[in-house]
Design a protein around this motif. Structure first.
Motif, PDB file in Angstrom:
ATOM      1  N   THR A  42      60.234  44.419  39.964  1.00  0.00           N
ATOM      2  CA  THR A  42      60.404  45.856  40.632  1.00  0.00           C
ATOM      3  C   THR A  42      59.494  46.147  42.174  1.00  0.00           C
ATOM      4  N   SER A  43      59.104  44.848  42.525  1.00  0.00           N
ATOM      5  CA  SER A  43      58.102  45.075  43.636  1.00  0.00           C
ATOM      6  C   SER A  43      57.137  45.569  43.868  1.00  0.00           C
ATOM      7  N   ILE A  44      56.129  46.165  42.870  1.00  0.00           N
ATOM      8  CA  ILE A  44      54.674  47.007  42.370  1.00  0.00           C
ATOM      9  C   ILE A  44      54.083  45.526  42.583  1.00  0.00           C
ATOM     10  N   ASN A  45      53.377  46.036  43.728  1.00  0.00           N
ATOM     11  CA  ASN A  45      52.019  44.814  44.432  1.00  0.00           C
ATOM     12  C   ASN A  45      50.558  45.271  44.082  1.00  0.00           C
ATOM     13  N   GLU A  46      50.550  46.207  42.837  1.00  0.00           N
ATOM     14  CA  GLU A  46      49.279  45.896  42.227  1.00  0.00           C
ATOM     15  C   GLU A  46      49.319  45.437  41.250  1.00  0.00           C
ATOM     16  N   GLN A  47      47.628  44.477  41.773  1.00  0.00           N
ATOM     17  CA  GLN A  47      46.879  43.880  40.537  1.00  0.00           C
ATOM     18  C   GLN A  47      46.466  43.755  39.591  1.00  0.00           C
ATOM     19  N   THR A  48      45.948  44.960  39.516  1.00  0.00           N
ATOM     20  CA  THR A  48      45.431  45.596  37.926  1.00  0.00           C
ATOM     21  C   THR A  48      46.458  45.908  36.854  1.00  0.00           C
ATOM     22  N   ILE A  49      47.370  46.134  37.272  1.00  0.00           N
ATOM     23  CA  ILE A  49      49.117  45.867  36.388  1.00  0.00           C
ATOM     24  C   ILE A  49      48.508  45.227  35.259  1.00  0.00           C
ATOM     25  N   ASN A  50      48.523  43.680  35.443  1.00  0.00           N
ATOM     26  CA  ASN A  50      48.225  42.204  34.847  1.00  0.00           C
ATOM     27  C   ASN A  50      46.954  42.431  34.160  1.00  0.00           C
ATOM     28  N   PHE A  51      46.499  42.557  34.370  1.00  0.00           N
ATOM     29  CA  PHE A  51      44.716  42.816  33.777  1.00  0.00           C
ATOM     30  C   PHE A  51      44.646  43.302  32.008  1.00  0.00           C
ATOM     31  N   LEU A  52      44.719  45.336  32.400  1.00  0.00           N
ATOM     32  CA  LEU A  52      45.322  45.343  30.994  1.00  0.00           C
ATOM     33  C   LEU A  52      45.796  45.198  29.901  1.00  0.00           C
ATOM     34  N   PRO A  53      47.206  44.807  29.700  1.00  0.00           N
ATOM     35  CA  PRO A  53      48.031  44.137  28.941  1.00  0.00           C
ATOM     36  C   PRO A  53      47.382  42.655  28.393  1.00  0.00           C
ATOM     37  N   ARG A  54      46.912  41.874  29.263  1.00  0.00           N
ATOM     38  CA  ARG A  54      46.406  40.931  29.074  1.00  0.00           C
ATOM     39  C   ARG A  54      44.585  40.891  28.471  1.00  0.00           C
ATOM     40  N   LEU A  55      43.821  41.476  28.613  1.00  0.00           N
ATOM     41  CA  LEU A  55      43.120  42.039  27.530  1.00  0.00           C
ATOM     42  C   LEU A  55      43.461  42.437  26.349  1.00  0.00           C
ATOM     43  N   ILE A  56      44.672  43.337  26.797  1.00  0.00           N
ATOM     44  CA  ILE A  56      44.379  43.643  25.242  1.00  0.00           C
ATOM     45  C   ILE A  56      45.643  42.327  24.220  1.00  0.00           C
ATOM     46  N   VAL A  57      46.284  41.652  24.636  1.00  0.00           N
ATOM     47  CA  VAL A  57      46.852  40.501  23.640  1.00  0.00           C
ATOM     48  C   VAL A  57      45.893  39.914  23.399  1.00  0.00           C
ATOM     49  N   THR A  58      44.501  39.146  24.586  1.00  0.00           N
ATOM     50  CA  THR A  58      43.545  37.994  23.945  1.00  0.00           C
ATOM     51  C   THR A  58      42.936  38.904  23.021  1.00  0.00           C
TER      52      THR A  58
END
Length: 89
Positions: A42-58
Motif C-alpha cells: 500500500t506504499s505506507i511508509n509509517e514506521q510506527t504501524i508495525n510496532f503495535l501489532p507486534r506488541l499485541i501478538v507478543t
C-alpha cells in the motif's frame, strides 16, 4: 565434573532457551512480516504501524503460552536439580 557432562548440561540449557524464546518471538516475527508486506503493497511508509501489532501478538503469546513456558522451565529446573549428584560425583 567431566567435560562430557558439562557439554550435555550446556546443550540442554541452550536448547531450552531457544525453545522458550522462539515460542514468544516467532509469532511476533510473522505478524511483523505480514504488516511489512501490507505496508509495501500500500506504499505506507509509517514506521510506527508495525510496532503495535507486534506488541499485541507478543503479549498474547506470553499470556496464552505462559503456563506452558513456566511448566517447561520448571521441568528443566527439576531435571537439573536431580542431576546434581551426577555432576558433582
Amino acid at each position: 565434573m567431566s567435560p562430557e557432562v558439562f557439554v550435555d548440561v550446556l546443550r540442554e540449557a541452550l536448547s531450552m532457551v531457544i525453545l522458550l524464546v522462539s515460542a514468544i518471538i516467532l509469532p511476533s516475527l510473522f505478524v511483523g512480516l505480514a504488516v511489512s508486506v501490507f505496508q509495501a503493497a500500500t506504499s505506507i511508509n509509517e514506521q510506527t504501524i508495525n510496532f503495535l501489532p507486534r506488541l499485541i501478538v507478543t503479549l498474547l503469546a506470553l499470556s496464552w503460552g505462559g503456563h506452558w513456558l513456566v511448566q517447561k522451565l520448571m521441568d528443566f529446573t527439576f531435571e537439573m536439580v536431580d542431576r546434581i549428584p551426577q555432576v558433582v560425583g
